[in-house]
Design a protein around this motif. Structure first.
Motif, PDB file in Angstrom:
ATOM      1  N   VAL A 128      -7.131  42.976 136.547  1.00  0.00           N
ATOM      2  CA  VAL A 128      -8.259  43.888 136.945  1.00  0.00           C
ATOM      3  C   VAL A 128      -8.704  44.179 137.893  1.00  0.00           C
ATOM      4  CG1 VAL A 128      -8.646  45.081 134.410  1.00  0.00           C
ATOM      5  CG2 VAL A 128      -7.601  43.288 134.036  1.00  0.00           C
ATOM      6  N   GLU A 129      -8.543  45.445 138.591  1.00  0.00           N
ATOM      7  CA  GLU A 129      -9.852  45.621 139.058  1.00  0.00           C
ATOM      8  C   GLU A 129     -10.744  45.774 139.050  1.00  0.00           C
ATOM      9  OE1 GLU A 129      -8.187  45.221 142.131  1.00  0.00           O
ATOM     10  OE2 GLU A 129      -6.115  46.118 142.994  1.00  0.00           O
ATOM     11  N   ASN A 130     -11.928  46.019 139.709  1.00  0.00           N
ATOM     12  CA  ASN A 130     -13.229  45.244 139.654  1.00  0.00           C
ATOM     13  C   ASN A 130     -13.866  45.486 138.355  1.00  0.00           C
ATOM     14  OD1 ASN A 130     -13.785  46.636 141.584  1.00  0.00           O
ATOM     15  ND2 ASN A 130     -13.233  48.646 140.759  1.00  0.00           N
ATOM     16  N   ALA A 131     -13.083  44.227 137.526  1.00  0.00           N
ATOM     17  CA  ALA A 131     -13.247  43.587 135.721  1.00  0.00           C
ATOM     18  C   ALA A 131     -14.349  42.893 136.206  1.00  0.00           C
ATOM     19  CB  ALA A 131     -12.105  43.534 135.195  1.00  0.00           C
ATOM     20  N   ARG A 132     -15.098  42.755 134.823  1.00  0.00           N
ATOM     21  CA  ARG A 132     -15.863  40.749 135.100  1.00  0.00           C
ATOM     22  C   ARG A 132     -14.923  39.979 134.497  1.00  0.00           C
ATOM     23  NH1 ARG A 132     -19.999  43.626 130.580  1.00  0.00           N
ATOM     24  NH2 ARG A 132     -17.969  43.278 127.884  1.00  0.00           N
ATOM     25  N   GLU A 133     -14.409  40.178 133.644  1.00  0.00           N
ATOM     26  CA  GLU A 133     -13.521  39.794 132.893  1.00  0.00           C
ATOM     27  C   GLU A 133     -12.150  38.750 134.119  1.00  0.00           C
ATOM     28  OE1 GLU A 133     -14.358  42.333 130.014  1.00  0.00           O
ATOM     29  OE2 GLU A 133     -13.534  42.649 132.138  1.00  0.00           O
ATOM     30  N   THR A 134     -11.237  38.280 134.268  1.00  0.00           N
ATOM     31  CA  THR A 134     -10.695  36.963 134.659  1.00  0.00           C
ATOM     32  C   THR A 134      -9.203  36.574 133.884  1.00  0.00           C
ATOM     33  OG1 THR A 134     -11.582  34.601 133.366  1.00  0.00           O
ATOM     34  CG2 THR A 134     -12.859  35.889 135.350  1.00  0.00           C
ATOM     35  N   THR A 135      -8.728  36.654 135.075  1.00  0.00           N
ATOM     36  CA  THR A 135      -7.559  36.378 134.809  1.00  0.00           C
ATOM     37  C   THR A 135      -6.099  35.410 135.084  1.00  0.00           C
ATOM     38  OG1 THR A 135      -7.274  39.541 134.895  1.00  0.00           O
ATOM     39  CG2 THR A 135      -5.152  37.613 134.513  1.00  0.00           C
ATOM     40  N   LYS A 136      -6.165  34.392 134.032  1.00  0.00           N
ATOM     41  CA  LYS A 136      -5.020  33.429 134.812  1.00  0.00           C
ATOM     42  C   LYS A 136      -3.995  33.319 133.730  1.00  0.00           C
ATOM     43  CE  LYS A 136      -6.064  28.035 134.818  1.00  0.00           C
ATOM     44  NZ  LYS A 136      -6.944  27.007 134.195  1.00  0.00           N
ATOM     45  N   LYS A 137      -2.981  33.189 134.327  1.00  0.00           N
ATOM     46  CA  LYS A 137      -1.694  32.832 133.971  1.00  0.00           C
ATOM     47  C   LYS A 137      -1.086  34.085 132.918  1.00  0.00           C
ATOM     48  CE  LYS A 137      -1.025  28.060 134.204  1.00  0.00           C
ATOM     49  NZ  LYS A 137      -0.876  26.539 133.715  1.00  0.00           N
ATOM     50  N   GLY A 138      -1.508  35.230 133.524  1.00  0.00           N
ATOM     51  CA  GLY A 138      -0.791  36.371 132.414  1.00  0.00           C
ATOM     52  C   GLY A 138      -2.203  37.066 131.734  1.00  0.00           C
ATOM     53  N   VAL A 139      -3.350  36.081 131.357  1.00  0.00           N
ATOM     54  CA  VAL A 139      -3.805  35.763 129.597  1.00  0.00           C
ATOM     55  C   VAL A 139      -5.454  36.443 130.628  1.00  0.00           C
ATOM     56  CG1 VAL A 139      -5.225  34.991 128.059  1.00  0.00           C
ATOM     57  CG2 VAL A 139      -3.120  34.099 128.699  1.00  0.00           C
ATOM     58  N   ILE A 140      -5.713  37.426 130.026  1.00  0.00           N
ATOM     59  CA  ILE A 140      -6.805  38.499 130.117  1.00  0.00           C
ATOM     60  C   ILE A 140      -8.326  38.101 129.821  1.00  0.00           C
ATOM     61  CG2 ILE A 140      -8.386  40.504 130.450  1.00  0.00           C
ATOM     62  CD1 ILE A 140      -5.515  41.707 131.012  1.00  0.00           C
ATOM     63  N   ASP A 156     -15.927  47.396 134.626  1.00  0.00           N
ATOM     64  CA  ASP A 156     -16.717  47.284 133.418  1.00  0.00           C
ATOM     65  C   ASP A 156     -18.507  45.872 134.036  1.00  0.00           C
ATOM     66  OD1 ASP A 156     -15.738  44.533 133.581  1.00  0.00           O
ATOM     67  OD2 ASP A 156     -15.363  45.168 132.113  1.00  0.00           O
ATOM     68  N   SER A 157     -18.134  46.076 135.430  1.00  0.00           N
ATOM     69  CA  SER A 157     -18.983  44.577 135.835  1.00  0.00           C
ATOM     70  C   SER A 157     -19.886  45.724 137.272  1.00  0.00           C
ATOM     71  CB  SER A 157     -18.139  44.221 137.049  1.00  0.00           C
ATOM     72  OG  SER A 157     -18.954  42.392 137.299  1.00  0.00           O
ATOM     73  N   TYR A 158     -21.405  45.533 137.265  1.00  0.00           N
ATOM     74  CA  TYR A 158     -21.996  45.610 138.071  1.00  0.00           C
ATOM     75  C   TYR A 158     -21.787  44.826 139.506  1.00  0.00           C
ATOM     76  CZ  TYR A 158     -26.845  46.716 140.888  1.00  0.00           C
ATOM     77  OH  TYR A 158     -27.388  46.782 141.253  1.00  0.00           O
ATOM     78  N   GLU A 159     -20.723  43.403 139.076  1.00  0.00           N
ATOM     79  CA  GLU A 159     -21.085  43.069 140.335  1.00  0.00           C
ATOM     80  C   GLU A 159     -20.003  43.193 141.383  1.00  0.00           C
ATOM     81  OE1 GLU A 159     -20.068  38.707 140.091  1.00  0.00           O
ATOM     82  OE2 GLU A 159     -22.360  38.817 139.502  1.00  0.00           O
ATOM     83  N   LYS A 160     -19.258  44.143 140.878  1.00  0.00           N
ATOM     84  CA  LYS A 160     -17.693  44.905 141.851  1.00  0.00           C
ATOM     85  C   LYS A 160     -17.956  46.279 141.387  1.00  0.00           C
ATOM     86  CE  LYS A 160     -15.466  40.601 140.345  1.00  0.00           C
ATOM     87  NZ  LYS A 160     -14.453  39.914 138.962  1.00  0.00           N
ATOM     88  N   ARG A 161     -17.427  47.156 142.791  1.00  0.00           N
ATOM     89  CA  ARG A 161     -17.081  48.469 142.751  1.00  0.00           C
ATOM     90  C   ARG A 161     -16.192  48.732 144.279  1.00  0.00           C
ATOM     91  NH1 ARG A 161     -23.310  51.146 143.391  1.00  0.00           N
ATOM     92  NH2 ARG A 161     -23.890  49.268 145.338  1.00  0.00           N
TER      93      ARG A 161
END
Length: 495
Positions: free
Chosen positions: A117-129, A304-309
């Motif tokens: 998920v682009e610029n997200a604070r969430e992580t993705t592993k094996k298709g699961v967010i 949704d992440s201040y770290e990523k943009r």
């Protein structure tokens, strides 16, 4: 002998068209999808339909297979919400894209797994967010774990506990992906293309006269920007041809926003976003100059992440060729943020791949119908690898992506989603208290605090080692690559 030769020629003539014809999209191919409707772990149901559009086409033999904005349909495979926090501390959401519906062609069944998920604070592993833990914030790490490192007592400071319960600094733990969220999707199986499948028209390229004129204009400019201390910073890697009105309209249609100016209010807003691990979609950008001038425009895009943009600084060029005014920019993707002792303050970390970042702008403009033509023009004084002002590596092919603008197609606009509020204010407050106490019972002790400190140290050491290796790998004497007059292609799909 003649018969053998004739047979070989016949086999070659038969095989060549098949070698270059694209009969399927191979598994492992990556493409980009943009949501046209919001989806959330709070209210999504298993089996619910998810709709999007193709933001960047998969490629076959170097050619795009699908037109931009082709509808894509997916399904929610699994979902777990945080709720009150009694069962789950974190949310999860699994979406699988199952069908692409190109106009004028049969629907294509696919097995598309979300990779990122682009610029997200969430992580993705094996298709699961996977969502974040609400207590996993800088404030939570310091007050709940590191502060308790020398103590076995769960609550050694009643005043601190009272403050945490009454004024919790707490990000939203539910996953919320608004319309406009961009996914990187990977095909898990081959996708056969039906016989007679009509491929889309390629994006128009710059003609030779345009390229020649723009090459002169671009090569009169410095290759690098300077920071406030006159150190070399970013690389000029994008350019636009068109009026300021067209340029601003294009960025607005592409869902980019103007950066705020630095002030006491914006500094406090940045600090709050850092503490709560939340987005500040118009956060200020550091000062940089080109030829002694500050940028005319500073724009950015986040989720949704201040770290990523994604962000870009743009300067007007004092030249007006027949095609229109020229603007140049330095585009960079930020991938992390931290407090730095060396930099004496807060700093963002950047992706080294500048070519991928300039392509983000191209695909966003193309999706909004704002591109008349595009191509790469050589910057003769550019280097393939450089070190920026914060001692991070930037890599590029030495070309500038030029985008000639046209009025955007308003019919392609993706409408903004309403603000996300999962449940009532009272319910959210109760959930905060439950999650804080639950986290403290598990983590506010000397054992977990020592483990946490060890993990922080290991990660910091790995990051430092990676940074040192990247710096050693930079060849500051590399020559620029030759100019290529073709539209840019996503790094993951370049042939």
């Amino acid at each position: 002998m003649r018969l053998v030769r004739s047979t070989l020629i016949l086999l070659i003539l038969i095989a060549v068209p098949q070698a270059f014809a694209c009969s399927q999209i191979p598994s492992g191919t990556i493409f980009e999808v943009r949501l046209v409707q919001p989806v959330s772990s709070y209210n999504a149901k298993k089996g619910a339909t998810v709709r999007g559009i193709v933001l960047e086409s998969p490629y076959c033999n170097g050619d795009p297979i699908l037109p931009i904005n082709t509808p894509v349909v997916g399904t929610v495979i699994a979902v777990h919400r945080v709720g009150l926090g009694l069962v789950h501390e974190t949310a999860s959401l699994q979406i699988e894209f199952s069908q692409i519906m190109p106009a004028g062609n049969p629907a294509l069944p696919i097995h598309g797994e979300v990779q990122l998920v682009e610029n997200a604070r969430e992580t993705t592993k094996k298709g699961v967010i996977h969502g974040i833990r609400g207590t996993e914030t800088p404030q939570g790490e310091i007050s709940s774990r590191l502060k308790n490192l020398p103590s076995w007592n769960l609550y050694p400071d009643p005043f601190l506990m009272g403050f945490k319960l009454l004024f919790p600094i707490f990000p939203e733990p539910e996953i919320y992906l608004p319309a406009g969220t961009d996914f990187r999707v990977v095909l898990k199986d081959d996708v056969p293309l039906p016989e007679g499948y009509v491929e889309p028209e390629p994006l128009p390229t710059l003609n030779s006269d345009e390229s020649r004129m723009l090459s002169v204009t671009l090569n009169e400019l410095p290759a690098r920007t300077l920071d406030k201390n006159s150190r070399e910073a970013d690389i000029i890697d994008v350019a636009f041809v068109g009026s300021r009105e067209l340029l601003e309209q294009s960025f607005t249609a592409a869902r980019w926003k103007h950066s705020d100016t630095l002030s006491r209010h914006t500094v406090l807003h940045q600090f709050d976003s850092f503490l709560t691990n939340s987005n500040y979609s118009t956060a200020p950008m550091s000062r940089q100059t080109l030829n002694g001038r500050t940028p005319d425009l500073m724009l950015e895009k986040g989720l949704d992440s201040y770290e990523k943009r994604d962000h870009v600084r743009i300067w007007a060029v004092n030249s007006e060729p027949q095609e229109g005014p020229v603007w140049v920019g330095a585009a960079v993707r930020e991938t992390g943020a931290s407090l730095s002792v060396k930099q004496k303050g807060f700093m963002h970390h950047v992706s080294p791949d500048l070519d991928e970042e300039r392509e983000v702008i191209l695909r966003d403009f193309d999706a909004a119908g704002c591109v008349a033509s595009a191509g790469l023009v050589e910057k003769t004084d550019a280097r393939h690898a450089v070190i920026n002002a914060t001692r991070e590596v930037l890599r590029t092919d030495g070309n500038v992506l030029v985008i000639a603008l046209k009025p955007c197609d308003t019919s392609r606009e993706v409408k903004d989603s309403p603000r996300f509020r999962p449940g009532s204010r009272f319910t959210r407050f109760v959930r905060k208290e439950i999650l804080i106490v639950r986290s403290d019972l598990l983590r506010a002790n000397v054992i977990y605090a020592a483990f946490d400190l060890a993990m922080i140290s290991v990660k910091a050491e790995h990051r430092t080692a990676a940074e040192r290796a990247a710096l050693r790998s930079v060849d500051l004497t590399s020559e620029s690559s030759a100019a290529v007059q073709i539209p840019a292609v996503h790094a993951a799909n370049r042939p």
